[in-house]
Motif scaffolding. Structure first.
Motif, PDB file in Angstrom:
ATOM      1  N   VAL A 193       0.843  -1.204   0.000  1.00  0.00           N
ATOM      2  CA  VAL A 193       0.000   0.000   0.000  1.00  0.00           C
ATOM      3  C   VAL A 193       0.875   1.250   0.000  1.00  0.00           C
ATOM      4  O   VAL A 193       0.598   2.219  -0.718  1.00  0.00           O
ATOM      5  CB  VAL A 193      -0.991  -0.008   1.191  1.00  0.00           C
ATOM      6  N   ALA A 194       1.965   1.233   0.748  1.00  0.00           N
ATOM      7  CA  ALA A 194       2.885   2.375   0.745  1.00  0.00           C
ATOM      8  C   ALA A 194       3.492   2.584  -0.641  1.00  0.00           C
ATOM      9  O   ALA A 194       3.554   3.716  -1.142  1.00  0.00           O
ATOM     10  CB  ALA A 194       3.983   2.172   1.792  1.00  0.00           C
ATOM     11  N   VAL A 195       3.932   1.507  -1.269  1.00  0.00           N
ATOM     12  CA  VAL A 195       4.499   1.596  -2.618  1.00  0.00           C
ATOM     13  C   VAL A 195       3.434   2.074  -3.602  1.00  0.00           C
ATOM     14  O   VAL A 195       3.698   2.954  -4.437  1.00  0.00           O
ATOM     15  CB  VAL A 195       5.091   0.240  -3.059  1.00  0.00           C
ATOM     16  N   LEU A 196       2.248   1.512  -3.514  1.00  0.00           N
ATOM     17  CA  LEU A 196       1.176   1.891  -4.433  1.00  0.00           C
ATOM     18  C   LEU A 196       0.829   3.372  -4.304  1.00  0.00           C
ATOM     19  O   LEU A 196       0.644   4.064  -5.306  1.00  0.00           O
ATOM     20  CB  LEU A 196      -0.055   1.012  -4.206  1.00  0.00           C
ATOM     21  N   ASN A 197       0.757   3.881  -3.079  1.00  0.00           N
ATOM     22  CA  ASN A 197       0.466   5.305  -2.909  1.00  0.00           C
ATOM     23  C   ASN A 197       1.600   6.173  -3.448  1.00  0.00           C
ATOM     24  O   ASN A 197       1.354   7.247  -4.006  1.00  0.00           O
ATOM     25  CB  ASN A 197       0.151   5.637  -1.450  1.00  0.00           C
TER      26      ASN A 197
ATOM     27  N   ASP B 193      -5.797   3.909 -12.202  1.00  0.00           N
ATOM     28  CA  ASP B 193      -6.981   3.295 -11.605  1.00  0.00           C
ATOM     29  C   ASP B 193      -6.669   1.879 -11.127  1.00  0.00           C
ATOM     30  O   ASP B 193      -7.093   1.478 -10.038  1.00  0.00           O
ATOM     31  CB  ASP B 193      -8.128   3.303 -12.621  1.00  0.00           C
ATOM     32  N   GLU B 194      -5.923   1.123 -11.914  1.00  0.00           N
ATOM     33  CA  GLU B 194      -5.543  -0.241 -11.516  1.00  0.00           C
ATOM     34  C   GLU B 194      -4.709  -0.220 -10.230  1.00  0.00           C
ATOM     35  O   GLU B 194      -4.915  -1.040  -9.328  1.00  0.00           O
ATOM     36  CB  GLU B 194      -4.758  -0.932 -12.641  1.00  0.00           C
ATOM     37  N   LEU B 195      -3.756   0.704 -10.142  1.00  0.00           N
ATOM     38  CA  LEU B 195      -2.910   0.797  -8.948  1.00  0.00           C
ATOM     39  C   LEU B 195      -3.732   1.183  -7.717  1.00  0.00           C
ATOM     40  O   LEU B 195      -3.571   0.600  -6.640  1.00  0.00           O
ATOM     41  CB  LEU B 195      -1.791   1.822  -9.170  1.00  0.00           C
ATOM     42  N   ALA B 196      -4.615   2.163  -7.878  1.00  0.00           N
ATOM     43  CA  ALA B 196      -5.444   2.605  -6.754  1.00  0.00           C
ATOM     44  C   ALA B 196      -6.373   1.483  -6.286  1.00  0.00           C
ATOM     45  O   ALA B 196      -6.536   1.264  -5.074  1.00  0.00           O
ATOM     46  CB  ALA B 196      -6.257   3.840  -7.161  1.00  0.00           C
ATOM     47  N   GLU B 197      -6.964   0.762  -7.229  1.00  0.00           N
ATOM     48  CA  GLU B 197      -7.859  -0.332  -6.852  1.00  0.00           C
ATOM     49  C   GLU B 197      -7.109  -1.462  -6.161  1.00  0.00           C
ATOM     50  O   GLU B 197      -7.642  -2.111  -5.263  1.00  0.00           O
ATOM     51  CB  GLU B 197      -8.622  -0.828  -8.072  1.00  0.00           C
ATOM     52  N   ARG B 198      -5.853  -1.681  -6.531  1.00  0.00           N
ATOM     53  CA  ARG B 198      -5.061  -2.706  -5.836  1.00  0.00           C
ATOM     54  C   ARG B 198      -4.829  -2.294  -4.383  1.00  0.00           C
ATOM     55  O   ARG B 198      -4.898  -3.138  -3.483  1.00  0.00           O
ATOM     56  CB  ARG B 198      -3.721  -2.945  -6.558  1.00  0.00           C
ATOM     57  N   ALA B 199      -4.579  -1.019  -4.141  1.00  0.00           N
ATOM     58  CA  ALA B 199      -4.413  -0.554  -2.761  1.00  0.00           C
ATOM     59  C   ALA B 199      -5.673  -0.838  -1.944  1.00  0.00           C
ATOM     60  O   ALA B 199      -5.595  -1.293  -0.797  1.00  0.00           O
ATOM     61  CB  ALA B 199      -4.073   0.932  -2.730  1.00  0.00           C
ATOM     62  N   VAL B 200      -6.834  -0.616  -2.538  1.00  0.00           N
ATOM     63  CA  VAL B 200      -8.101  -0.889  -1.850  1.00  0.00           C
ATOM     64  C   VAL B 200      -8.254  -2.388  -1.593  1.00  0.00           C
ATOM     65  O   VAL B 200      -8.681  -2.808  -0.514  1.00  0.00           O
ATOM     66  CB  VAL B 200      -9.300  -0.341  -2.656  1.00  0.00           C
TER      67      VAL B 200
END
Length: 169
Positions: free
Chosen positions: A26-30, A74-81
């Motif tokens: 999540v840190a990497v994704l953000n 969008d794909e990266l943000a949805e993976r964080a969720v």
């Protein structure tokens, strides 16, 4: 990488990725989310303001690239969720977290835009590869794989931008 409050998984999920891997991912994704949004906005800036003999082709290419970046973001943000995190793509977060060099707003010439964007796409590609390594080392192969897909798209866009600069330096 220090984790912000938004980088810590806070939502319940049955996703069985180990807790530490979730937090690291999540840190990497953000972090890459902020970079992606910044490069998307730089690409839009170029799209809106490109001038010169290459106008039409670059205008269309830049539009294609910011659309692609938007889909990948969008794909990266949805993976964080999916990992229980909260993606933070607010203007304030992007401005505070981006690792991308500021884009000069007064750029007009098409090839100057290509030079500026090539630098930023290369920075983004580097940051994505670091994210691949971090999430893989943390034990989250799925996030590493997703970021790898994004990395390939960014590398392809970088190649196309750089093709306009061949023989111009």
């Amino acid at each position: 990488m220090a984790r912000a409050a938004s980088d810590k998984p806070r939502n319940q999920t049955r996703n069985d990725t180990p807790g530490n891997a979730k937090a690291e991912s999540v840190a990497v994704l953000n972090a890459v989310l902020a970079d992606m949004i910044d490069v998307t906005n730089a690409t839009r800036q170029a799209h809106w303001n490109v001038k010169g003999s290459h106008f039409y082709g670059l205008h269309l290419m830049f539009e294609k690239f910011y659309d692609m970046l938007g889909e990948q973001t969008d794909e990266l943000a949805e993976r964080a969720v999916q990992l229980g995190g909260i993606p933070d793509g607010t203007t304030q977060a992007v401005g505070a977290k981006t690792r991308i060099s500021p884009y000069p707003a007064d750029t007009l010439d098409g090839l100057d835009h290509c030079k500026q964007l090539a630098d930023r796409y290369a920075q983004l590609a580097h940051n994505l590869r670091e994210g691949i390594d971090k999430t893989d080392e943390a034990g989250d192969a799925d996030t590493a794989d997703l970021i790898t897909d994004v990395s390939r798209e960014v590398d392809k866009a970088l190649w196309m931008i750089e093709a306009h600069l061949q023989g111009k330096d």
